[in-house]
Design a protein around this motif. Sequence first.
Motif, short mmCIF file in Angstrom:
data_model
loop_
_atom_site.label_atom_id
_atom_site.label_comp_id
_atom_site.label_asym_id
_atom_site.label_seq_id
_atom_site.Cartn_x
_atom_site.Cartn_y
_atom_site.Cartn_z
N TRP A 72 0.87 -1.18 0.00
CA TRP A 72 0.00 0.00 0.00
C TRP A 72 0.90 1.23 0.00
CZ3 TRP A 72 -5.35 -0.58 0.14
CH2 TRP A 72 -6.07 0.61 0.11
N GLU A 76 -8.93 -1.42 -1.11
CA GLU A 76 -8.42 -2.58 -0.38
C GLU A 76 -8.97 -3.85 -1.01
OE1 GLU A 76 -7.88 -3.41 4.21
OE2 GLU A 76 -9.97 -3.71 3.60
N ILE A 99 -8.73 -8.08 -0.37
CA ILE A 99 -8.24 -9.19 0.45
C ILE A 99 -8.23 -10.43 -0.44
CG2 ILE A 99 -8.57 -10.59 2.52
CD1 ILE A 99 -8.02 -7.63 3.14
N ARG A 121 -3.97 -8.62 2.72
CA ARG A 121 -4.48 -7.33 2.25
C ARG A 121 -3.58 -6.82 1.13
NH1 ARG A 121 -3.25 -1.62 4.22
NH2 ARG A 121 -5.10 -0.41 3.72
N ARG A 122 -4.20 -6.39 0.04
CA ARG A 122 -3.48 -5.82 -1.09
C ARG A 122 -4.12 -4.50 -1.49
NH1 ARG A 122 -3.17 -11.35 -1.70
NH2 ARG A 122 -1.07 -12.14 -2.18
N CYS A 123 -3.41 -3.76 -2.34
CA CYS A 123 -3.89 -2.47 -2.82
C CYS A 123 -4.25 -2.58 -4.29
CB CYS A 123 -2.81 -1.41 -2.63
SG CYS A 123 -3.27 0.22 -3.24
#
Length: 143
Positions: free
Chosen positions: A43, A75, A77, A83-85
């Motif tokens: 992020w 966000e 998931i 969690r990724r961006c």
Amino acid sequence: MAGFVNLIKLSVGSESVDTLAEWQASRVAQSEDGLPRHVTRMWPKRETEILQGGSIYWVIKGVIQCRQKILRLDEVIGADGIRRCAIVLDPQLVRTETALRRPFQGWRYLKPEDSPADLSDARKQDDDLPVELAAALAEIGVR
């Protein structure tokens, strides 16, 4: 607009701006609202600056060739629970002057003053140069 920062990212697998556009038009590359996105593990810490007018500059075959305005960061998931961006982008690919870039992993911040200019209106209708020729011209400073 002052106070913003851009991102720069390799477009792995793209052969040209057109193949990047084709990939982004595929459903797998889109957010739920149909906008193109790029999902990344990290992020950006400079989120506020990015969202004040930043773009992502795409490096295709070792040469910056285009950019897209960054609309938002979502966000995501993954199935693995991580969690990724998702960098959500304006669908319009804006062609830029070419600039050589060595390979790198992930994305990097790119100051506006270090970002290649958009092509002039007179050049927007130019045929695409072969990537090798665009890279050679960028190397000698001809944009």
